[in-house]
Design an enzyme around this catalytic site. Structure first.
Site, PDB file in Angstrom:
ATOM      1  N   ASP A  57       0.841  -1.208   0.000  1.00 26.67           N
ATOM      2  CA  ASP A  57       0.000   0.000   0.000  1.00 26.67           C
ATOM      3  C   ASP A  57       0.869   1.249   0.000  1.00 26.67           C
ATOM      4  O   ASP A  57       1.606   1.499   0.956  1.00 26.67           O
ATOM      5  CB  ASP A  57      -0.897   0.014   1.241  1.00 26.67           C
ATOM      6  CG  ASP A  57      -2.020  -1.002   1.150  1.00 26.67           C
ATOM      7  OD1 ASP A  57      -2.765  -0.958   0.158  1.00 26.67           O
ATOM      8  OD2 ASP A  57      -2.152  -1.831   2.056  1.00 26.67           O
ATOM      9  N   MET A  94       0.853   5.232   0.045  1.00 22.90           N
ATOM     10  CA  MET A  94      -0.037   6.355   0.385  1.00 22.90           C
ATOM     11  C   MET A  94       0.754   7.651   0.440  1.00 22.90           C
ATOM     12  O   MET A  94       1.864   7.681   0.963  1.00 22.90           O
ATOM     13  CB  MET A  94      -0.682   6.114   1.744  1.00 22.90           C
ATOM     14  CG  MET A  94      -1.360   4.771   1.896  1.00 22.90           C
ATOM     15  SD  MET A  94      -2.125   4.648   3.528  1.00 22.90           S
ATOM     16  CE  MET A  94      -2.499   2.908   3.578  1.00 22.90           C
ATOM     17  N   HIS A 134      -0.420  -1.087  -4.719  1.00 18.77           N
ATOM     18  CA  HIS A 134      -1.684  -0.331  -4.736  1.00 18.77           C
ATOM     19  C   HIS A 134      -1.360   1.128  -4.426  1.00 18.77           C
ATOM     20  O   HIS A 134      -1.022   1.467  -3.298  1.00 18.77           O
ATOM     21  CB  HIS A 134      -2.614  -0.965  -3.686  1.00 18.77           C
ATOM     22  CG  HIS A 134      -3.874  -0.211  -3.436  1.00 18.77           C
ATOM     23  ND1 HIS A 134      -4.652  -0.441  -2.323  1.00 18.77           N
ATOM     24  CD2 HIS A 134      -4.502   0.759  -4.144  1.00 18.77           C
ATOM     25  CE1 HIS A 134      -5.701   0.370  -2.357  1.00 18.77           C
ATOM     26  NE2 HIS A 134      -5.627   1.108  -3.449  1.00 18.77           N
ATOM     27  N   MET A 147     -12.449  -1.630  -3.126  1.00 17.25           N
ATOM     28  CA  MET A 147     -12.149  -1.318  -1.723  1.00 17.25           C
ATOM     29  C   MET A 147     -13.363  -1.670  -0.871  1.00 17.25           C
ATOM     30  O   MET A 147     -14.480  -1.224  -1.147  1.00 17.25           O
ATOM     31  CB  MET A 147     -11.810   0.169  -1.551  1.00 17.25           C
ATOM     32  CG  MET A 147     -10.466   0.586  -2.141  1.00 17.25           C
ATOM     33  SD  MET A 147      -9.035  -0.329  -1.494  1.00 17.25           S
ATOM     34  CE  MET A 147      -9.085   0.117   0.253  1.00 17.25           C
ATOM     35  N   GLY A 200      -4.552  -7.802   6.108  1.00 15.69           N
ATOM     36  CA  GLY A 200      -3.434  -7.215   6.830  1.00 15.69           C
ATOM     37  C   GLY A 200      -3.484  -7.510   8.304  1.00 15.69           C
ATOM     38  O   GLY A 200      -2.875  -8.467   8.792  1.00 15.69           O
TER      39      GLY A 200
END
Length: 219
Positions: free
Chosen positions: A36, A38, A67, A138, A198
């Site tokens: 991930d 971000m 992602h 999502m 996760g």
């Protein structure tokens, strides 16, 4: 349709020990690692970028499923290709040029993924599904781990699976957010085949939790 795959999220792992965490994950028999990314802008949190992916790459043969929760993801395609990403998944909401960005990902030698947030309709990506190797729904609002699965997303997964069949396409359907040994049933039955997990996996014994999810996928 391809078989079920677990994609443990490195966001829930021990950041100080990525090399050993990757080895632990490989030992469980999973195929993917979900990374991930971000930027603190598209989502409120900041995680890690292409340099961290590049640092992890020599230590693992797992599929790096990256992602990007970043604004203007098209600016980062080349750096993730160089870093060794296998799949690059970008948000339809984060770019005004989703079609061109998916083309760029494929041109850079990666598999192309498109992702939509809980409030974004499937119709918004209908015209780029032919470019997608993977579509990520999502099942929480992105930005932070440990959130609860939104049950209404099962309808959305089913709608996407139906559209894929109607168009005769082959992309994987991935889900991310609140996946555990209960919610994985809802997502699977709706049509998902790649499952990001996760917090659930990394709390307690990783190997045991991976096996529990594998059993849950096949019962």
């Amino acid at each position: 349709m391809s078989h079920y795959k677990l994609a443990p999220s490195i966001l829930a792992a021990d950041y100080a020990n990525f090399e050993s965490e990757l080895k632990r994950l490989e030992a469980t028999g999973v195929e993917y690692i979900h990374i991930d990314v971000m930027d603190g802008h598209f989502v409120p949190n900041i995680s890690f970028g292409a340099d961290v992916v590049a640092a992890m790459r020599p230590h693992s043969k797992l599929v790096f499923d990256c992602h990007l929760m970043v604004s203007n993801p098209e600016h980062h395609i080349e750096s993730f290709a160089r870093a060794g990403a296998d799949i690059l998944t970008i948000h339809a909401e984060a770019t005004q040029h989703i079609h061109g960005a998916l083309q760029k990902i494929k041109a850079a030698g990666m598999k192309a993924g498109v992702v939509i947030n809980p409030g974004t309709p499937i119709a918004s990506i209908a015209h780029v599904l032919n470019l997608a190797d993977q579509v990520l729904i999502m099942t929480v609002n992105p930005g932070f781990g440990g959130q609860a699965y939104i049950p209404e997303m099962a309808e959305k997964i089913a709608e996407l699976a139906q559209l894929r069949d109607e168009k005769g396409l082959q992309f994987d359907i991935e889900v991310d957010g609140g996946i555990d040994n209960q919610t994985i049933h809802s997502a699977r039955e709706a049509g998902a085949n790649v499952f990001v997990a996760g917090s659930y996996l990394f709390r307690g014994d990783l190997d045991t939790n991976v096996q529990i999810l594998k059993v849950a996928l096949h019962d």
